[in-house]
Every structure is written in structure tokens, then in C-alpha cells.
Motif scaffolding. Sequence first.
Motif, PDB file in Angstrom:
ATOM      1  N   LEU A  11       7.413  15.740  -5.927  1.00 56.40           N
ATOM      2  CA  LEU A  11       6.624  16.023  -4.740  1.00 56.40           C
ATOM      3  C   LEU A  11       7.142  15.243  -3.530  1.00 56.40           C
ATOM      4  CD1 LEU A  11       4.116  17.347  -3.453  1.00 56.40           C
ATOM      5  CD2 LEU A  11       2.780  15.382  -4.230  1.00 56.40           C
ATOM      6  N   ALA A  12       7.543  13.990  -3.755  1.00 62.86           N
ATOM      7  CA  ALA A  12       8.075  13.162  -2.663  1.00 62.86           C
ATOM      8  C   ALA A  12       9.294  13.833  -2.035  1.00 62.86           C
ATOM      9  CB  ALA A  12       8.441  11.778  -3.180  1.00 62.86           C
ATOM     10  N   PHE A  13       9.534  13.553  -0.751  1.00 64.68           N
ATOM     11  CA  PHE A  13      10.647  14.228  -0.077  1.00 64.68           C
ATOM     12  C   PHE A  13      12.001  13.742  -0.592  1.00 64.68           C
ATOM     13  CE2 PHE A  13      10.966  10.433   2.510  1.00 64.68           C
ATOM     14  CZ  PHE A  13      12.261  10.428   3.017  1.00 64.68           C
ATOM     15  N   LYS A  14      12.025  12.568  -1.249  1.00 63.03           N
ATOM     16  CA  LYS A  14      13.233  12.045  -1.871  1.00 63.03           C
ATOM     17  C   LYS A  14      12.792  11.088  -2.971  1.00 63.03           C
ATOM     18  CE  LYS A  14      15.564   8.774   0.255  1.00 63.03           C
ATOM     19  NZ  LYS A  14      16.302   7.969   1.256  1.00 63.03           N
ATOM     20  N   PRO A  15      13.689  10.723  -3.900  1.00 61.08           N
ATOM     21  CA  PRO A  15      13.294   9.784  -4.950  1.00 61.08           C
ATOM     22  C   PRO A  15      13.106   8.367  -4.420  1.00 61.08           C
ATOM     23  CG  PRO A  15      15.629  10.313  -5.136  1.00 61.08           C
ATOM     24  CD  PRO A  15      15.061  11.222  -4.086  1.00 61.08           C
ATOM     25  N   ASP A  16      12.398   7.549  -5.209  1.00 63.36           N
ATOM     26  CA  ASP A  16      12.154   6.134  -4.909  1.00 63.36           C
ATOM     27  C   ASP A  16      11.253   5.925  -3.701  1.00 63.36           C
ATOM     28  OD1 ASP A  16      13.699   5.209  -7.082  1.00 63.36           O
ATOM     29  OD2 ASP A  16      15.526   5.479  -5.915  1.00 63.36           O
ATOM     30  N   THR A  17      10.418   6.909  -3.404  1.00 62.88           N
ATOM     31  CA  THR A  17       9.403   6.755  -2.372  1.00 62.88           C
ATOM     32  C   THR A  17       8.207   7.620  -2.744  1.00 62.88           C
ATOM     33  OG1 THR A  17       8.906   6.988  -0.009  1.00 62.88           O
ATOM     34  CG2 THR A  17      10.373   8.613  -0.966  1.00 62.88           C
ATOM     35  N   HIS A  58       0.831  -1.209   0.000  1.00 60.76           N
ATOM     36  CA  HIS A  58       0.000   0.000   0.000  1.00 60.76           C
ATOM     37  C   HIS A  58       0.865   1.258   0.000  1.00 60.76           C
ATOM     38  CE1 HIS A  58       0.629  -1.757   3.985  1.00 60.76           C
ATOM     39  NE2 HIS A  58       0.802  -0.528   4.426  1.00 60.76           N
ATOM     40  N   PHE A  59       2.141   1.113  -0.253  1.00 54.05           N
ATOM     41  CA  PHE A  59       3.048   2.257  -0.398  1.00 54.05           C
ATOM     42  C   PHE A  59       4.142   1.846  -1.378  1.00 54.05           C
ATOM     43  CE2 PHE A  59       4.389  -0.307   3.204  1.00 54.05           C
ATOM     44  CZ  PHE A  59       5.743  -0.475   3.007  1.00 54.05           C
ATOM     45  N   HIS A  60       4.940   2.821  -1.790  1.00 57.82           N
ATOM     46  CA  HIS A  60       5.976   2.562  -2.800  1.00 57.82           C
ATOM     47  C   HIS A  60       7.323   2.378  -2.125  1.00 57.82           C
ATOM     48  CE1 HIS A  60       7.970   2.752  -6.717  1.00 57.82           C
ATOM     49  NE2 HIS A  60       8.874   3.542  -6.154  1.00 57.82           N
ATOM     50  N   GLU A  61       7.941   1.233  -2.338  1.00 61.81           N
ATOM     51  CA  GLU A  61       9.294   0.962  -1.850  1.00 61.81           C
ATOM     52  C   GLU A  61       9.935  -0.052  -2.795  1.00 61.81           C
ATOM     53  OE1 GLU A  61      12.728   1.275   0.022  1.00 61.81           O
ATOM     54  OE2 GLU A  61      10.970   2.455   0.617  1.00 61.81           O
ATOM     55  N   PRO A  62      10.951   0.359  -3.567  1.00 60.40           N
ATOM     56  CA  PRO A  62      11.531  -0.513  -4.589  1.00 60.40           C
ATOM     57  C   PRO A  62      11.965  -1.872  -4.058  1.00 60.40           C
ATOM     58  CG  PRO A  62      12.364   1.719  -4.829  1.00 60.40           C
ATOM     59  CD  PRO A  62      11.587   1.685  -3.548  1.00 60.40           C
TER      60      PRO A  62
END
Length: 431
Positions: free
Chosen positions: A317-323, A45-49
Motif C-alpha cells: 500500500l505504501a508508495f515505496k518500501p520502508d515507509t 509516530h511514523f515509520h522510518e528505518p
Amino acid sequence: MNILIIGTGYVGATTAMVFAESGWQVTGLDIDAGKIERLRQGRLHFHEPGLEELIAKHVRSGRLLFTTDKKTAIAEHDVIYICVGTPSRPDGNADLRYIQQAAEDIGFFMNGYKLVVTKSTVPVGTQEQIKSWIEAAQQQPYRFDVASNPEFLREGKAVEDALRPDRIVIGTDSARATEQLQLLYKSFHCPWIITKPRTAELIKYASNAFLATKISYMNELARLCDELEVNVNEVADGMGLDPRIGPSFLQAGLGYGGSCFPKDVSELVMTARKHEVHLRILDQVMDVNRMQFAYLLDKARTRLGELKDKNIAVLGLAFKPDTDDIREAPALRMIRELLLEQARVRLFDPVAKLPAHPFYETVAVCASAEEALLNADAVILCTEWTAFGQLNWENAKPLLGQPNFFDGRNMMDAQRMRGMGYYYQGIGTDH
């Protein structure tokens, strides 16, 4: 040993994965039925590579189960990890309501000895509170231990950090708990710190606060670099070669965000104040970070003049890439200020979503970077997604109304951008 993970958010899902990958039988418990159903299907339910693939692998193998049944889950597991959220309250203190609820549930439903392990980031002394909450909720006086085992995960790099940690910290006063935790982590080869619970809790806060300090230090230094006509990236390269300093977290930019640094620095400051200690450096760290976005926005005002009715493309928009984490994201501060000054904002982020709030209803959320650039008077890059670096900026230039580029992450090559005809400004790199 079978392991129960209470809370299936970022920390809980990652912890469940790593123990399943290590060969243990794991169950994730959450009150959110929607999350549990997705996880049962092997979906996050969230993005994490890389995490979803490993979750799905262990769901298929049967090594990783998910449930909403507190009573059965707590009764059937002897090792219970608490991985619930500890958000900041308005006063800066950590909100421990979810920790307390988990502890009370454990106490109420326990049916024998339990090892309770706090993985959530909690204020110093919380292990003692958890003990008292469990004892107060017990129906019978079963024995139990409470240990602290803080996580040191980087969003976007959680799988790597979980499977190959740089250290394992265990805080406990119990020899039995120590022995069980050493068995759980027997396949890991990294330094161990076995210490008191309060020390383990403070190690987590002290680590994040120090990293936040490095970031804010470099952001302040970048302002001086602009005045001295020195490139902050070159300064960082020279500093980072010193092994006492190291190269990590020396990148100047818009500041830090996310779920950890802002709340952890704030909580550490509040803990110190309760004990009549003033952590003045961390006060300044927070102040610098809070207003760092405004430094780049001032550069945009100098170039564009009044921002009212200007078309501004915000990339990231995310505070850092890949999230997809936007908590305390500098981009949100940037967008809020642009809207308050009546600029017209067009936004693109590959993963993160703008909050559903009336304040943002005028923001044009775009399906691509190119769409966001249409007729823009300026581009403000807020997140260093790889896709932005790979964009053909020469071909993109005709899309803009004015080729003004403000790089909040010092991601682009300044000379190359200027060679293509862009007016380019970064943070401490314009020389």
C-alpha cells in the motif's frame, strides 16, 4: 548554539536527530501534544528505518528535548528551523498556512536576534514572505535573518541521507547567517552551495521535478518496450551505465507517490504559470504518472475479463518500501478503481495502513501476504517490500484461485514465476 525545530514530522524529526547526532542541543516544538509525548519517550509516530533508535538515544542523553510551549521555546533559542508541512491545495499551489503560523509565532515571541531557517519545501519567494510575516507579528523590532536550507531526504533512507548528505544548500543574503550555518554543519564533508534564497528554494523543486521526469520517462518507455518485445530493465541497465544518465530512478513501474514528488512537481508548474511560463514537459510527467496504474490494470482486464466479483490480492500500500507513507500512493489509485469495478479486494502491507474511510470498508485488510492470497483470481504487487520477494511463491500458489500475477514494480523474476506455473506480467518486461 541551541537549535529549535518547529514541526516534528518526517523532516522535523530527522533534522532534530541529525543536529543532536552532530553534538548540538536540540528542542523539537509541536502543537500536537500526542506526538510530543511519544517523542519524549523516544518513539516515532511514523515509520522510518533507524530513526527511532537515534531519537531515543538522544532523548536519553538529554541532548534532544520536546515541547509544546511556543513562547519559552522561541525565546530560549537563537537558531530556529521551520520544518512544518506544505501540502498541496486543490488548485496545485502549496498551502503555506503552517509556514505563516510558525513565522508569526516567531515574530510574536522573539526576544532578541534570531536566525530563522526554512527546511520545509516552499515555493520560490517564500523566504521574503516569511520575513514580512515575522516583521508584522513583532512586538519590538528585533533583528533577525531568514535563510533557506532545503532537505533532500528519501523516505526509507532518511537517516543515511541526513547523516551523509550529497550536498548542503544554503540560501541567504546575510553574512551572519552564512557563518552560523557553516558552524552548524562543520562536521559534514560534502559539497556546499551558498546562494540566494530564491535559488536555494528552486534547487529543491528542480531536483524533485527532474527525478519525477526520469520516472515518467521510463514508464512511458516501458509501454513501447511491451510493443517491441524488449525488456525495459535491460534498457535501463544499458542507459544507467552512461555517467551522464546514471542508474537511479530508471525503474519502470506504477509511478511515483509520497509527500514530495507529486506536490513539488505541481507547485513548480503552478509557479511557472504565475510567471506566464508553461513547463510542458512537467505537465506530461504528471499526466503519465496519474494514469500509469491503469496500464497494469488493463493487462489484468485482458487476462481476467470483467473484474466484477473477482478476488484481487493487492500486495503493498505504501508508495515505496520502508515507509508507511501512502500519500499519492499508486496502490490507492489501484484499489479505488478495483472497488469501482466491484472487485473483491484483499490487501496486505507490512507497515502502511488503509485510510479509515467508508469507501474502503469492503476491503479485507489481511495480517499476512498468505492471507491476502486466499482464493485470489489475481495478485497485483504495488510495493516492492523485501518480504514479497522472499515469499515462497511455489508454496503460495495453491492458495490462489487462479495463479495470475501482475507485478507493478517488476520485482519478481518473470522466468522463475512462469516456471512455477504463474501467468506473470510486469511493466515492459514480458519478453
